[in-house]
Design an enzyme around this catalytic site. Structure first.
Site, PDB file in Angstrom:
ATOM      1  N   HIS A  86      45.130 -15.569   4.092  1.00  0.00           N
ATOM      2  CA  HIS A  86      45.715 -15.993   5.364  1.00  0.00           C
ATOM      3  C   HIS A  86      44.855 -17.132   5.894  1.00  0.00           C
ATOM      4  CE1 HIS A  86      48.371 -12.449   5.531  1.00  0.00           C
ATOM      5  NE2 HIS A  86      47.350 -11.834   4.953  1.00  0.00           N
ATOM      6  N   ASN A 117      52.844 -15.679   7.156  1.00  0.00           N
ATOM      7  CA  ASN A 117      52.892 -15.165   8.529  1.00  0.00           C
ATOM      8  C   ASN A 117      52.064 -16.035   9.477  1.00  0.00           C
ATOM      9  OD1 ASN A 117      50.558 -14.217   7.233  1.00  0.00           O
ATOM     10  ND2 ASN A 117      50.410 -12.419   8.547  1.00  0.00           N
ATOM     11  N   ASP A 169      54.652 -10.748   4.106  1.00  0.00           N
ATOM     12  CA  ASP A 169      53.390 -10.020   4.271  1.00  0.00           C
ATOM     13  C   ASP A 169      52.945  -9.952   5.721  1.00  0.00           C
ATOM     14  OD1 ASP A 169      51.002  -8.715   3.033  1.00  0.00           O
ATOM     15  OD2 ASP A 169      50.034 -10.352   4.101  1.00  0.00           O
ATOM     16  N   HIS A 179      48.206  -5.804  -1.918  1.00  0.00           N
ATOM     17  CA  HIS A 179      47.095  -4.947  -1.476  1.00  0.00           C
ATOM     18  C   HIS A 179      47.386  -3.439  -1.634  1.00  0.00           C
ATOM     19  CE1 HIS A 179      49.683  -5.024   2.024  1.00  0.00           C
ATOM     20  NE2 HIS A 179      49.202  -6.158   2.488  1.00  0.00           N
ATOM     21  N   ASN A 222      44.799  -3.333   7.133  1.00  0.00           N
ATOM     22  CA  ASN A 222      46.149  -2.852   6.846  1.00  0.00           C
ATOM     23  C   ASN A 222      46.573  -3.344   5.470  1.00  0.00           C
ATOM     24  OD1 ASN A 222      48.814  -2.039   6.853  1.00  0.00           O
ATOM     25  ND2 ASN A 222      49.413  -3.241   8.634  1.00  0.00           N
ATOM     26  N   ASP A 224      43.038 -10.830   0.316  1.00  0.00           N
ATOM     27  CA  ASP A 224      43.716 -10.628   1.596  1.00  0.00           C
ATOM     28  C   ASP A 224      42.826 -11.164   2.723  1.00  0.00           C
ATOM     29  OD1 ASP A 224      45.569  -9.953   3.499  1.00  0.00           O
ATOM     30  OD2 ASP A 224      45.298  -7.781   3.343  1.00  0.00           O
ATOM     31  N   HIS A 231      39.435 -13.405  11.730  1.00  0.00           N
ATOM     32  CA  HIS A 231      39.676 -13.153  13.151  1.00  0.00           C
ATOM     33  C   HIS A 231      38.433 -13.557  13.938  1.00  0.00           C
ATOM     34  CE1 HIS A 231      43.444 -11.021  12.546  1.00  0.00           C
ATOM     35  NE2 HIS A 231      42.869 -10.224  11.668  1.00  0.00           N
TER      36      HIS A 231
END
Length: 434
Positions: free
Chosen positions: A70, A102, A160, A240, A286, A313, A317
């Site tokens: 991501h 996403n 995803d 995942h 997750n 993955d 953040h």
């Protein structure tokens, strides 16, 4: 500008695509593998047009590929952007990464896919191989124009972060993806079974007083999708994977020759729900960290090929999104720069052979990407190469991370094994002390 010629001399060459594990030279010229062999670079000496690198004691591998990251651009560049993400990937030894769709807005149209690729081209370094969305806005209803996404450069499709819950929509998505030979990757979570869940459902969630995320929420979607994949012939990929039940389902489907694959993250191979006993939000992910029996099943499945590849993955953040009450914390771990150092633990423990580790990070994910020539050091292939020091010991320092975020439970820990050079198309995009 390409270096005219690079010679990686005397390294341990591990190339699963050729079944090769031997001390050899790798010669790179004009962005491609020119020669590979025990004395392939013997005639070359350093000069203004030749760079000779002593790779003795190092592993020389096909460039590593991360099928699941991501990068947050467009829309959440304060966490990560394409440039910082590609820099982090290069430091982590990855020559190609696949960002999930996403973003904000969702990568569900040609224009966004093309914008992402243009940003990556402008920045340079690690290759960007984006996934487009399965449904518009990831709302699970209207399918995207997958042909447009593919023509723009998408290598697969996924919603995803969200599961495609409607079976009819998923069936039609598989039929559409099969038509265009796109890999369809599913986030396997029955959202009705995980509403309000904070961690794996089990003794630890009861002990901590947190609502649990049952294995069944993953397993029922995997089971349903495997039935649909068999009916449609689509290339189906479990993102995942985390539960022992899902592992059993994938193993059985592969035994019948279905075109299915799966990935596992480093954190699901390293940690269990016990890591949450201190309410560590850096371990809130997750799907959630599960129990020891799941972790053992994942390691065994990766070793025997039931699980095809390792994917980070990578989910950056900010401190604000992690340094808060557990129930308010965002899910995800920053993983691009730590993957190799953490996964060497499996090799040291004897759970994974060196060749299988390299395969799961290079040749195996390359097989899943249509018309991609990565994952091999064969002569004539693009010179995407990862060089590792298997004995390097290093402390993960927050200030040294190239990612904009540092939400990883590995901060301050000593790791062993590190990428020391990353080469993409003949260009050195990262090097460390060689």
């Amino acid at each position: 500008m390409l270096t005219q010629l690079i010679v990686l001399r005397g390294g341990r060459v591990l190339d699963p695509s050729q079944g090769l594990d031997e001390v050899a030279d790798v010669v790179i010229e004009a962005g491609r593998i020119k020669a590979l062999g025990r004395d392939a670079g013997a005639s070359h000496q350093p000069d203004t047009g030749v760079r000779v690198i002593d790779a003795s004691g190092l592993w020389v591998c096909p460039g590593f590929i991360d099928l699941h990251v991501h990068l947050r651009e467009p829309g959440q560049e304060y966490k990560e952007d394409i440039g910082s993400g590609l820099d982090a990937a290069a430091v982590g030894g990855f020559t190609a990464v696949c960002p999930m769709p996403n973003t904000k807005p969702t990568n569900d149209t040609r224009a966004i896919t093309e914008m992402m690729l243009a940003r990556a081209e402008e920045h340079g370094g690690t290759r960007l191989l984006p996934f487009g969305a399965v449904t518009m806005g990831q709302r699970g209803k209207e399918l995207t124009e997958m042909a447009d996404l593919r023509d723009a450069g998408a290598v697969g499709v996924s919603d995803d972060g969200l599961c495609v819950m409607n079976a009819a929509v998923m069936r039609h998505a598989m039929e559409y993806a099969r038509t265009f030979d796109l890999l369809i990757s599913q986030h396997c979570e029955d959202h009705d079974l995980t509403d309000g869940a904070q961690m794996h459902e089990g003794a630890r969630s009861t002990q901590l007083g947190l609502r649990g995320w049952p294995r069944a929420a993953e397993d029922v979607i995997v089971a349903r999708d495997l039935i649909l994949a068999e009916a449609t012939g689509a290339r189906y990929h479990v993102a995942h994977i985390s539960s022992l039940g899902a592992v059993r389902l994938i193993r059985e489907a592969k035994s019948r020759g279905l075109p299915v694959s799966a990935e596992v993250t480093p954190h699901h191979l390293l940690f269990t729900d016990e890591a949450l006993l201190s309410y560590d939000t850096y371990c809130k992910v997750n799907p959630p960290l599960r129990e020891e029996e799941d972790r053992e099943a994942l390691k065994e499945a990766l070793a025997d090929g039931t699980i095809d590849c390792i994917a980070t993955d990578h989910a950056p953040h900010t401190d604000l999104e992690k340094d808060c009450e557990f129930e308010a914390a965002s899910v995800g771990i920053n993983g691009l720069e730590t993957a190799i150092g953490s996964m060497f633990q499996l090799v040291r423990d004897g759970a994974l052979s060196p060749m299988r580790l390299v395969e799961s990070l290079s040749t195996a994910p390359a097989r899943l990407i249509p018309d991609f020539e990565g994952g091999s050091l064969r002569e004539g292939r693009a010179a995407d190469v990862t060089v590792l020091d298997p004995k390097a010991r290093w402390i993960l320092d927050q200030e040294a991370l190239r990612s904009k975020s540092h939400n990883t439970p590995l901060l301050g820990r000593e790791l062993e094994g590190r990428p020391v050079m990353t080469i993409v198309g003949g260009n050195v995009v990262h090097e460390l002390g060689i």
